[in-house]
Every structure is written in C-alpha cells, then in structure tokens.
Design a protein around this motif. Structure first.
Motif, PDB file in Angstrom:
ATOM      1  N   ILE A 190       0.408  -1.228  -0.089  1.00 18.58           N
ATOM      2  CA  ILE A 190      -0.172   0.275  -0.686  1.00 18.58           C
ATOM      3  C   ILE A 190       0.899   1.437   0.079  1.00 18.58           C
ATOM      4  CG2 ILE A 190      -1.982   1.164   1.166  1.00 18.58           C
ATOM      5  CD1 ILE A 190      -3.079  -1.665   1.985  1.00 18.58           C
ATOM      6  N   VAL A 191       2.252   0.823   0.760  1.00 18.17           N
ATOM      7  CA  VAL A 191       2.997   2.598   0.970  1.00 18.17           C
ATOM      8  C   VAL A 191       3.445   2.809  -0.555  1.00 18.17           C
ATOM      9  CG1 VAL A 191       5.373   2.983   1.351  1.00 18.17           C
ATOM     10  CG2 VAL A 191       2.912   2.606   3.007  1.00 18.17           C
ATOM     11  N   ALA A 192       3.803   1.751  -1.239  1.00 18.45           N
ATOM     12  CA  ALA A 192       3.935   1.270  -2.707  1.00 18.45           C
ATOM     13  C   ALA A 192       2.856   2.033  -3.869  1.00 18.45           C
ATOM     14  CB  ALA A 192       5.061   0.086  -2.979  1.00 18.45           C
ATOM     15  N   LEU A 193       2.391   1.504  -3.683  1.00 20.85           N
ATOM     16  CA  LEU A 193       0.784   1.972  -4.648  1.00 20.85           C
ATOM     17  C   LEU A 193       0.775   3.520  -3.868  1.00 20.85           C
ATOM     18  CD1 LEU A 193      -1.324   0.928  -6.422  1.00 20.85           C
ATOM     19  CD2 LEU A 193      -2.660   0.862  -4.209  1.00 20.85           C
ATOM     20  N   MET A 194       1.205   4.012  -2.850  1.00 16.48           N
ATOM     21  CA  MET A 194       0.247   5.279  -2.648  1.00 16.48           C
ATOM     22  C   MET A 194       1.633   6.828  -3.311  1.00 16.48           C
ATOM     23  SD  MET A 194      -1.739   6.054  -1.158  1.00 16.48           S
ATOM     24  CE  MET A 194      -3.233   4.511  -1.742  1.00 16.48           C
ATOM     25  N   VAL A 195       3.432   5.928  -3.518  1.00 16.16           N
ATOM     26  CA  VAL A 195       4.047   7.063  -3.601  1.00 16.16           C
ATOM     27  C   VAL A 195       3.752   6.340  -4.979  1.00 16.16           C
ATOM     28  CG1 VAL A 195       6.588   6.646  -3.901  1.00 16.16           C
ATOM     29  CG2 VAL A 195       5.399   6.143  -1.615  1.00 16.16           C
ATOM     30  N   PHE A 196       3.578   5.445  -5.961  1.00 15.59           N
ATOM     31  CA  PHE A 196       3.140   5.475  -7.144  1.00 15.59           C
ATOM     32  C   PHE A 196       2.497   6.834  -7.886  1.00 15.59           C
ATOM     33  CE2 PHE A 196       0.772   3.710 -10.975  1.00 15.59           C
ATOM     34  CZ  PHE A 196       1.466   3.728 -11.542  1.00 15.59           C
ATOM     35  N   LEU A 197       1.189   6.688  -6.759  1.00 17.35           N
ATOM     36  CA  LEU A 197      -0.035   7.173  -7.587  1.00 17.35           C
ATOM     37  C   LEU A 197       0.416   8.456  -6.962  1.00 17.35           C
ATOM     38  CD1 LEU A 197      -3.286   5.819  -6.049  1.00 17.35           C
ATOM     39  CD2 LEU A 197      -2.266   5.597  -8.782  1.00 17.35           C
ATOM     40  N   TRP A 198       1.284   9.499  -5.849  1.00 15.14           N
ATOM     41  CA  TRP A 198       1.432  10.378  -5.695  1.00 15.14           C
ATOM     42  C   TRP A 198       2.870  10.985  -7.453  1.00 15.14           C
ATOM     43  CZ3 TRP A 198       0.532  13.973  -2.698  1.00 15.14           C
ATOM     44  CH2 TRP A 198       1.642  15.723  -2.183  1.00 15.14           C
ATOM     45  N   ARG A 199       3.424  10.226  -7.336  1.00 10.05           N
ATOM     46  CA  ARG A 199       4.271   9.985  -8.651  1.00 10.05           C
ATOM     47  C   ARG A 199       3.524  10.699 -10.009  1.00 10.05           C
ATOM     48  NH1 ARG A 199      10.139   7.318  -7.145  1.00 10.05           N
ATOM     49  NH2 ARG A 199      10.875   8.177  -5.903  1.00 10.05           N
ATOM     50  N   TRP A 200       2.594  10.473 -10.008  1.00  8.45           N
ATOM     51  CA  TRP A 200       1.927   9.727 -11.656  1.00  8.45           C
ATOM     52  C   TRP A 200       1.216  11.304 -11.588  1.00  8.45           C
ATOM     53  CZ3 TRP A 200      -3.211   7.617 -12.336  1.00  8.45           C
ATOM     54  CH2 TRP A 200      -3.599   7.614 -13.692  1.00  8.45           C
ATOM     55  N   GLU A 201       0.639  11.479 -10.463  1.00  7.89           N
ATOM     56  CA  GLU A 201       0.116  12.343 -10.137  1.00  7.89           C
ATOM     57  C   GLU A 201       1.078  14.384 -10.273  1.00  7.89           C
ATOM     58  OE1 GLU A 201      -4.320  14.655  -9.536  1.00  7.89           O
ATOM     59  OE2 GLU A 201      -3.877  12.697  -9.224  1.00  7.89           O
ATOM     60  N   LYS A 202       1.756  14.055  -9.754  1.00  9.60           N
ATOM     61  CA  LYS A 202       2.983  14.968 -10.347  1.00  9.60           C
ATOM     62  C   LYS A 202       3.243  14.994 -11.808  1.00  9.60           C
ATOM     63  CE  LYS A 202       3.018  16.916  -5.733  1.00  9.60           C
ATOM     64  NZ  LYS A 202       2.960  18.253  -6.332  1.00  9.60           N
ATOM     65  N   SER A 203       3.700  14.500 -11.776  1.00  5.85           N
ATOM     66  CA  SER A 203       4.161  14.330 -13.141  1.00  5.85           C
ATOM     67  C   SER A 203       2.932  14.668 -14.017  1.00  5.85           C
ATOM     68  CB  SER A 203       4.792  12.740 -14.096  1.00  5.85           C
ATOM     69  OG  SER A 203       3.486  11.802 -13.729  1.00  5.85           O
TER      70      SER A 203
END
Length: 89
Positions: free
Chosen positions: A71-84
C-alpha cells in the motif's frame, strides 16, 4: 487561448486557478488521500516489521507487513503519477 470575461471580475490568478481545477478536479483531495493512506500504511508497516523482528505471530505478521508495504508503494506510485501529470500540462 480564451481571454477571461471582463464581466466576471476575476483577476488572472483566480482565473488560472479555476481553469486548473476544471482540468483536474479534486487534485488536492486526491493528494491528501494519498498522503493520509500512505502515512497510515507506513505506521502499520512499522508495527508489523517489529512484530516480525520479535518473532511474534509470524504466520499473520508477514502477510500483513507485505500488504502494508504494498500500500505504501502504491501511494508513492500514485503520488508520482499525479505529479508527472500535473507537470506535463
């Protein structure tokens, strides 16, 4: 580009902010959820890591640790995807 309507009495900053909100609605709410869920998961991973380290209830602690880390990895991925996505527009 369409110029802001002078009848609306919006300054350019407000107009740009509204235009960005129309392009990506609820971005701030999504980012808050990513941070909140990620932080909660990180705390859970911390707890389960020390349970595994102590050797207590390994049959339940290991899968829970893996879930929390996922879940931590998923949230980091979603955060970076949102920023990109935000930077590409």
């Amino acid at each position: 580009m369409v110029d802001p309507n002078p009848k609306t009495r919006l300054n350019p900053e407000q107009y740009a902010r509204l235009k960005a909100e129309i392009a990506a609605p609820y971005r701030g709410l999504r980012q808050f959820i990513y941070v909140a869920v990620g932080a909660s998961s990180f705390i859970g991973a911390f707890v389960f890591f020390f349970r595994v380290l102590a050797g207590k209830e390994l049959d339940t602690a290991l899968p829970n640790l893996a879930l929390q880390l996922g879940i931590v990895a998923l949230m980091v991925f979603l955060w970076r995807w949102e920023k990109s996505r935000q930077l590409s527009k």
